[in-house]
Design a protein around this motif. Sequence first.
Motif, short mmCIF file in Angstrom:
data_model
loop_
_atom_site.label_atom_id
_atom_site.label_comp_id
_atom_site.label_asym_id
_atom_site.label_seq_id
_atom_site.Cartn_x
_atom_site.Cartn_y
_atom_site.Cartn_z
N PHE A 208 59.42 -17.71 52.70
CA PHE A 208 58.13 -17.11 53.05
C PHE A 208 57.49 -16.47 51.82
CE2 PHE A 208 59.29 -17.58 57.50
CZ PHE A 208 58.07 -17.71 58.12
N VAL A 212 53.87 -18.04 51.11
CA VAL A 212 52.77 -17.20 51.60
C VAL A 212 52.38 -16.19 50.52
CG1 VAL A 212 52.00 -15.66 53.43
CG2 VAL A 212 53.67 -17.46 53.94
N ILE A 215 52.36 -12.45 51.41
CA ILE A 215 53.66 -11.77 51.44
C ILE A 215 54.09 -11.43 50.02
CG2 ILE A 215 56.11 -12.09 51.95
CD1 ILE A 215 55.37 -13.61 54.41
N VAL A 237 55.76 -10.18 61.84
CA VAL A 237 54.96 -9.86 60.66
C VAL A 237 53.89 -8.82 60.99
CG1 VAL A 237 55.34 -12.09 59.54
CG2 VAL A 237 53.44 -11.83 61.12
N CYS A 250 50.64 -16.53 57.59
CA CYS A 250 51.93 -17.21 57.49
C CYS A 250 51.86 -18.66 57.96
CB CYS A 250 52.98 -16.45 58.30
SG CYS A 250 53.37 -14.82 57.65
N ARG A 257 51.41 -23.96 55.69
CA ARG A 257 52.46 -23.12 55.10
C ARG A 257 53.74 -23.15 55.93
NH1 ARG A 257 48.86 -17.77 53.34
NH2 ARG A 257 47.98 -18.69 51.42
N VAL A 258 53.60 -22.95 57.22
CA VAL A 258 54.80 -22.93 58.06
C VAL A 258 55.44 -24.31 58.13
CG1 VAL A 258 53.68 -23.40 60.28
CG2 VAL A 258 55.74 -22.00 60.20
N ILE A 272 56.55 -17.26 64.70
CA ILE A 272 55.95 -16.15 63.96
C ILE A 272 55.15 -15.31 64.96
CG2 ILE A 272 54.44 -15.50 62.05
CD1 ILE A 272 54.96 -18.27 60.86
#
Length: 427
Positions: A208, A212, A215, A237, A250, A257-258, A272
């Motif tokens: 992550f 991300v 993050i 989150v 995210c 991204r995931v 998430i």
Amino acid sequence: MSSEILAVLEYMEKEKGISREDMIATIESAIKTAAERGVNSSGDVRVDISAKTGAMKAWSRLEVVESVSDTFCEIHLDKARLYAESPQVGDFVERELDPSYLGRIAAKTAEQAIKQRLRQFEKEHIYDEFRDQVGNLVTGIVRRKDRGDLVVEVGKAEALLPWRERVPGEDWVPGERIRCLLNKLEQHGRGPELILSRSSLNFVRKLFDMEVAEIADGTVTLAAMAREPGYRTKVCVRSTDPKVDPVGACVGARGARVKSIVREMNGEKVDIVRWFEDPIEQLAEALKPAIPQNVTLDREKRRMYFEVVEDDLSVAIGRKGINARLTSRLLGWKLDIGKVVVKQVGFDERKSKAADALTSVGIEFEVADRLVAFGLVSPEAFEGVTAEDLVGLGFEQETADTILDKVSSEEEVDSPSPESNSEEQES
């Protein structure tokens, strides 16, 4: 021999990064030790190697005496004058030795010393290179399997991915590229050992961090995580900026991204969810799409009891109880899940209620009970029904007229007359 030594020095310096001075000191010490144990077992030998040419010279250190009893460590006063000016009894002189005189044992010892120093240097280099990378992701190549563990080549070092740190269901073959978390750097007598992990929560955390940007810069934080390696991971989150949606950040545009994280985890499911301060709200968010009802908390024991409808029960518990366990770890509460009891209304009860609805308009109970049996369960059900219809059902003409009169009077009470409507409009 000088050319061979020079070639070794240049190779070690360029390819392995070991300084020339370090290797010269190692070779000199090894040859000195071998010579003292061999050709001059009771004497003292000094060895010198030129850093520029690789030429080697050796000297034997002898004590000046009047009567020689040991030729390996003593020299007569007359002969000592060949190696020193005005030597005296008790002085020490150095007599040069032919390097070839040192013999095959000295050469073999020097070779072993070079190999040993190379191994020692590689161990030191591995430790220096990876000691600051513990807790970070590293990429390597699977080289072989060793009793369930995987040996992975990371740079110039070999690392170990133990079976307990592997993810169930993953199967790697030699030659495949693999990304892992550098979990530990352990020091053993044989040197440092790199321990990798793919089942650790920190492995997901670092993925992550890498994927991300919010993050990485601290705008979005991972408030809580729970994982069943190979099956599912739940991530909670929150955002320090009210303008930033932590879940959306995210997930990424179109889930890019995931999806990248899931692909790196070989298809492991990742949930998430948004973080809430209230544990009841957090429970509702973590259990979606199941909806918890009748939630009660035991804050002292950190135990939570709730119910879900029967259709949501399998969703809340999950396959082999995985979803319930992950939710419990994510919240930090023990969960007790029950099923919502839906009270089923029986036929007799429904029939009794329908009869009550008819008796409320003045129809006798026995008559109402007969009407319900024929499907006339409410005053509205008499719309379009005539006295002849009721007579056909077995009612007497007088009883049929009475029933219709009472039902009609009830409808007139419920429905306002046109005159009253017009009066209300005028007022």
